[in-house]
Scaffold this active site. Structure first.
Site, mmCIF file in Angstrom:
data_model
loop_
_atom_site.group_PDB
_atom_site.id
_atom_site.type_symbol
_atom_site.label_atom_id
_atom_site.label_comp_id
_atom_site.label_asym_id
_atom_site.label_seq_id
_atom_site.Cartn_x
_atom_site.Cartn_y
_atom_site.Cartn_z
ATOM 1 N N LYS A 91 55.413 39.674 30.430
ATOM 2 C CA LYS A 91 54.993 39.895 29.050
ATOM 3 C C LYS A 91 56.023 40.755 28.323
ATOM 4 C CE LYS A 91 50.018 39.641 29.953
ATOM 5 N NZ LYS A 91 49.718 38.465 29.116
ATOM 6 N N ARG B 290 43.297 31.203 34.648
ATOM 7 C CA ARG B 290 42.687 29.897 34.907
ATOM 8 C C ARG B 290 42.891 29.456 36.350
ATOM 9 N NH1 ARG B 290 46.278 27.367 30.275
ATOM 10 N NH2 ARG B 290 45.757 29.469 29.539
#
Length: 493
Positions: A273, A346
């Site tokens: 990130k 996910r």
């Protein structure tokens, strides 16, 4: 804080009296619970402060006369625009004002406004939410913090019958609100405090309250084929773990699984990130919600079986990190190409969904996760996104959210949303390759791991991280999102 329901005249001796008024009552407030002298003092406060009764308007005044030294006058806004959220916010503002002025007890009077219009039960539910959520703060790491706790709040009703009706829902409302604060606390602590082992140990305390608690460790995950889950956590010094809490009451006719994303920290992995990484201590808010819900389950004892699963991992960076372009096989046999290591939630949810569906005969499964920034783009910080393969289950969840005072909004799960998630070299890719409809494509990915089992996916990224501060949510605090919805679904659904 002890909350009680009371009827009749307000007794003397409180540290504060809080009065909630609609804007059309300011000129002639109807306050049957107060003695004449206190009513006159309230009228003087209204006049001196030019109080208008608009929503969120709060005035505090130290009174020379009357039943309490501190008077709090709180606006409810327009009667025609009344909402349960507005009542929650008003109660939160009252208790925060009382605490800031160091009051140790408070009488809360809003009942005159609703006695002819609304049932006492939802009134009490909203007031309890506002009081419990509004009184809570996160001061664990402030060395010079000054505790401002209020010990007692009496909520006054216009009749003994209404007070008794309100009292019937008080315990359940308090348990749900307190569980919300637990989830806030866990989601706000840094990862060096609330890591995988902390969540595991907190879950294990439930074994003393009638729940069976177990874990699935890495060797067992590998044997079961939970390769997506293992891959996400393999770079961390904290091994990934699936924590299972099982409430199985005698005679249960339905079984539901709740799965929470428990990324105790998300660096993004090798797709590291580049902004707001400090917020990623809260990427385990889904797991915090499920864990807090199971703590409430132990107290509220719903009649159906509830399986709570915490999908715990840390998405870190090391020589052992999973890489973009790696391909792994999920527990259900589907192969997944890694398009982006920062789409990790996910992956752990996919294997966790497979595990729950394979090992339990479920009437429904609900996963809850801070899954996508795209949900925030779609809905802002004011509602969470809901997806499903079963309209009936989704309706039950949305109704529970309405009763619990949480905003959730259904988004589509069309078959076309799966197209960007297909890989040219595997069955699926975990990243769409573009930013459009990101919350929907993530849900489409998860749908591939539930088969025909009724399933709801709740993306709580909008309200869990970065939600604006209100009288019932301090600034920069994890939201505790979804706890009251799940509790309502299980207890009153």
């Amino acid at each position: 804080m002890k909350i009680s329901t009371v009827s009749g005249k307000v007794r003397a001796g409180y540290g504060a009296i809080a009065v909630c008024l609609f804007d059309d009552e300011v000129k002639a407030p109807r306050l049957s619970a107060l003695d004449r002298e206190t009513v006159r003092e309230v009228e003087r406060v209204i006049a001196a402060a030019k109080f208008t009764g608009k929503k969120s308007e709060t005035v505090c005044h130290y009174a020379e006369r009357g039943a309490a030294p501190l008077l709090i006058v709180q606006g409810l806004g327009s009667r025609k625009q009344f909402t349960w959220l507005g009542l929650r916010l008003a109660a939160g503002a009252c208790v925060r004002a009382a605490q800031q002025q160091h009051a140790k007890s408070m009488a809360l009077i809003s009942e005159d406004k609703f006695s002819d219009e609304l049932d006492a039960e939802p009134v009490m539910r909203s007031l309890v939410d506002g009081l419990v959520l509004g009184a809570w703060s996160f001061d664990f790491y402030k060395s010079n913090g000054e505790p401002r706790e209020i010990a007692e709040v009496d909520v006054y009703f216009t009749s003994a019958g209404r007070a008794q009706a309100a009292a019937r829902v008080q315990h359940v409302a308090e348990v749900m609100a307190q569980a919300t604060n637990l989830a806030r606390e866990w989601g706000t602590h840094p990862t060096n405090v609330v890591g995988i082992n902390f969540l595991t140990q907190s879950a294990k305390t439930l074994s003393r309250k009638g729940l069976k608690v177990s874990t699935v460790e890495v060797p067992e995950m590998k044997r079961l084929g939970m390769n997506l889950f293992v891959a996400v956590g393999q770079a961390s010094a904290q091994p990934p773990r699936l924590v299972i809490m099982d409430w199985n009451p005698r005679g249960a006719k339905k079984t539901y699984a709740l799965i929470g994303k428990g990324m105790v920290f998300d660096s993004g992995g090798l797709n590291v990130k580049t902004a707001m990484m400090e917020e990623m201590k809260s990427d385990m808010c889904g797991a915090a919600t499920v864990l807090a819900t199971m703590h409430a389950v132990a107290m509220l004892k719903p009649k159906q079986r509830v399986i709570g699963l915490l999908a715990c991992a840390e998405n870190s960076v090391s020589g052992n990190a999973y890489r973009p372009s790696d391909i792994y096989t999920a527990m259900n046999g589907k192969t997944v190409e890694i398009g982006n290591t920062d789409a990790e939630g996910r992956l752990v949810l996919a294997d966790s969904l497979c595990y729950a569906i394979k090992n339990y005969r479920l009437n429904g499964v609900i996963d809850i996760a801070t899954l996508t920034g795209a949900a925030v783009v779609a809905l802002g910080n004011y509602a969470d996104a809901v997806f499903t393969n079963n309209e009936r289950l989704q309706r039950a969840v949305l109704d529970a959210a309405e009763r619990g005072g949480e905003r959730m909004w259904p988004l589509p799960n069309y078959e076309e949303y799966l197209d960007p998630m297909k890989s040219t070299v595997a069955d699926l890719n975990n990243a769409a390759g573009h930013r459009w409809g990101g919350a929907c494509t993530a849900a489409a990915f998860l749908k591939q791991f539930v088969g025909d089992t009724p399933w709801v996916h709740i993306d709580i990224a909008p309200t869990s991280i970065g939600a604006p501060a209100t009288s019932i949510l301090p600034k920069a605090i994890a939201g505790g999102s979804g706890v009251r919805t799940l509790c309502e679904f299980l207890v009153n659904g």
